[in-house]
Design a protein around this motif. Structure first.
Motif, short mmCIF file in Angstrom:
data_model
loop_
_atom_site.label_atom_id
_atom_site.label_comp_id
_atom_site.label_asym_id
_atom_site.label_seq_id
_atom_site.Cartn_x
_atom_site.Cartn_y
_atom_site.Cartn_z
N MET A 1 0.83 -1.20 0.00
CA MET A 1 0.00 0.00 0.00
C MET A 1 0.88 1.27 0.00
SD MET A 1 -2.78 1.11 2.84
CE MET A 1 -3.47 2.75 2.83
N ILE A 2 0.45 2.25 -0.77
CA ILE A 2 1.22 3.50 -0.84
C ILE A 2 0.36 4.66 -0.34
CG2 ILE A 2 2.44 5.11 -2.37
CD1 ILE A 2 3.79 2.48 -2.62
N VAL A 3 0.95 5.45 0.59
CA VAL A 3 0.31 6.68 1.07
C VAL A 3 1.22 7.83 0.63
CG1 VAL A 3 -0.41 8.00 3.10
CG2 VAL A 3 -0.63 5.50 3.10
N THR A 4 0.67 8.80 -0.10
CA THR A 4 1.49 9.92 -0.54
C THR A 4 1.13 11.19 0.25
OG1 THR A 4 -0.05 10.58 -2.29
CG2 THR A 4 1.68 9.01 -2.88
N ILE A 5 2.17 11.96 0.59
CA ILE A 5 1.95 13.24 1.28
C ILE A 5 2.75 14.30 0.52
CG2 ILE A 5 2.13 14.52 3.44
CD1 ILE A 5 2.03 11.98 4.98
N ASP A 6 2.04 15.16 -0.18
CA ASP A 6 2.70 16.23 -0.93
C ASP A 6 2.35 17.58 -0.32
OD1 ASP A 6 4.03 14.79 -3.12
OD2 ASP A 6 2.00 14.23 -3.74
N ALA A 21 4.23 6.75 9.11
CA ALA A 21 4.85 5.49 8.70
C ALA A 21 5.08 4.60 9.92
CB ALA A 21 6.17 5.77 7.98
N GLU A 22 5.54 5.21 11.02
CA GLU A 22 5.79 4.45 12.24
C GLU A 22 4.49 3.83 12.76
OE1 GLU A 22 7.79 6.46 15.68
OE2 GLU A 22 9.38 6.48 14.15
N ARG A 23 3.42 4.66 12.79
CA ARG A 23 2.14 4.17 13.30
C ARG A 23 1.59 3.03 12.44
NH1 ARG A 23 -1.24 8.53 15.96
NH2 ARG A 23 0.28 9.91 16.88
N LEU A 24 1.80 3.13 11.12
CA LEU A 24 1.22 2.12 10.23
C LEU A 24 2.16 0.92 10.04
CD1 LEU A 24 -0.10 4.54 7.42
CD2 LEU A 24 -1.51 3.32 9.11
N GLY A 25 3.41 1.06 10.48
CA GLY A 25 4.40 0.00 10.27
C GLY A 25 4.87 -0.06 8.82
N PHE A 26 4.87 1.12 8.15
CA PHE A 26 5.31 1.20 6.76
C PHE A 26 6.71 1.81 6.71
CE2 PHE A 26 0.86 1.84 4.56
CZ PHE A 26 0.41 0.67 5.15
N GLU A 27 7.38 1.69 5.55
CA GLU A 27 8.62 2.42 5.32
C GLU A 27 8.28 3.89 5.07
OE1 GLU A 27 11.85 1.35 5.39
OE2 GLU A 27 11.00 -0.52 6.15
N PHE A 28 9.25 4.76 5.30
CA PHE A 28 9.07 6.19 5.08
C PHE A 28 10.08 6.65 4.02
CE2 PHE A 28 11.20 10.21 6.65
CZ PHE A 28 10.32 11.07 6.02
N LEU A 29 9.60 7.35 3.02
CA LEU A 29 10.52 7.85 1.98
C LEU A 29 10.46 9.37 1.92
CD1 LEU A 29 12.46 7.01 -0.31
CD2 LEU A 29 10.50 7.02 -1.86
N ASN A 30 11.62 10.00 2.13
CA ASN A 30 11.72 11.46 2.11
C ASN A 30 12.35 11.85 0.76
OD1 ASN A 30 12.63 14.09 2.36
ND2 ASN A 30 13.24 13.86 4.50
N THR A 31 11.51 12.17 -0.22
CA THR A 31 12.06 12.39 -1.57
C THR A 31 12.75 13.75 -1.70
OG1 THR A 31 9.98 13.28 -2.47
CG2 THR A 31 10.31 10.90 -2.61
N GLY A 32 12.37 14.71 -0.84
CA GLY A 32 13.06 16.01 -0.85
C GLY A 32 14.55 15.81 -0.55
N ALA A 33 14.84 14.87 0.35
CA ALA A 33 16.24 14.61 0.72
C ALA A 33 17.03 14.11 -0.50
CB ALA A 33 16.31 13.59 1.85
N MET A 34 16.34 13.41 -1.41
CA MET A 34 17.03 12.90 -2.60
C MET A 34 17.43 14.07 -3.52
SD MET A 34 14.48 9.66 -3.17
CE MET A 34 15.40 8.68 -4.34
N TYR A 35 16.49 15.04 -3.69
CA TYR A 35 16.83 16.22 -4.51
C TYR A 35 17.93 17.03 -3.83
CZ TYR A 35 13.00 15.03 -7.55
OH TYR A 35 12.21 14.35 -8.44
#
Ligand code: DC
Length: 217
Positions: A1-6, A21-35
């Motif tokens: 499952m994917i949850v997006t936050i823009d 992500a912590e509450r749902l037990g999902f991974e967290f991806l910080n795409t701003g950090a990649m840019y």
């Protein structure tokens, strides 16, 4: 499952996405950090950021890895180095480069293929994961966003006036919203949430309820 936050900077996206992500037990991806990592690597090489080809080559050659909430560029931990003012301004320039975007979008989709994810950025619900199950778009007043950024910088010992931060913020917003490639905007099916008057942990609990309502386990 994917949850997006823009949403734009200072709306609490990263903090809320990490908590959710912590509450749902999902991974967290910080795409701003990649840019930011691409911008950092270009600054290290003293590149002209307006040179699309050479900036694109750097993006294509980089090995970007998240490990336990740290960001690694090759073997270097750049988590703290990418948060400064120069990288912040430069990231919004390299983020308009279509070669950079193509490369990072491909990396982000790979992560999403392997695991359930809360991912935050500017284009996660529109371009990167158009079929995401839950999409959010966070907003906040420009004053509140600048105040949050000011507090973040103060914690690192940097003191910048609210007026200067508002001016820089406006410039970055304009760049993010008007670029040709994946401009910042809510996906048509995103839920828009104004965080001006909310604490970020309140926002995270609210989003958790909305995710559970939209996709009961
Ligand atoms: O969220 P942030 O401030 O760390 O993002 C840094 C820059 O990268 C900002 O100018 C917007 C840009 N960005 C983007 O264009 N697309 C994303 N998915 C994430 C960030």
């Amino acid at each position: 499952m994917i949850v997006t936050i823009d949403g734009p900077a200072g709306t609490g996206k990263s903090t809320v996405a990490r908590m959710l992500a912590e509450r749902l037990g999902f991974e967290f991806l910080n795409t701003g950090a990649m840019y930011r990592a691409v911008a950092y690597a270009c600054l290290q090489r003293h590149l002209d950021l307006s040179n699309e080809t050479s900036v694109g080559e750097v993006a294509n050659s980089l090995e970007i890895l998240f490990s336990r909430n740290r960001l690694l560029l090759g073997n270097d931990d750049v988590t703290d180095s990418i948060r400064g003012q120069e990288v912040t301004q430069s990231a919004s320039i390299v983020a308009a480069n279509p070669i950079v975007r193509m490369r990072l979008v491909e990396m982000q989709r790979l992560v999403g293929r392997e695991t359930s994810l809360v991912t935050e950025g500017r284009d996660q619900g529109t371009t990167v994961f158009p079929d995401a199950e839950c999409k959010f778009f966070l907003t906040a007043s420009p004053q509140e966003r600048a105040r949050r950024r000011q507090r973040e910088l103060e914690e690192k010992g940097d003191f910048i006036s609210l007026e200067d931060l508002m001016e820089q913020q406006e410039l970055r917003d304009r760049r993010d919203e008007t670029r040709l490639c994946s401009p910042l905007k809510p996906a048509p099916n995103a839920m828009i949430i104004d965080t001006t008057e909310m604490t970020l942990s309140h926002v995270a609990s609210y989003l958790e309820q909305l995710v559970q309502r939209a996709c009961p386990a």
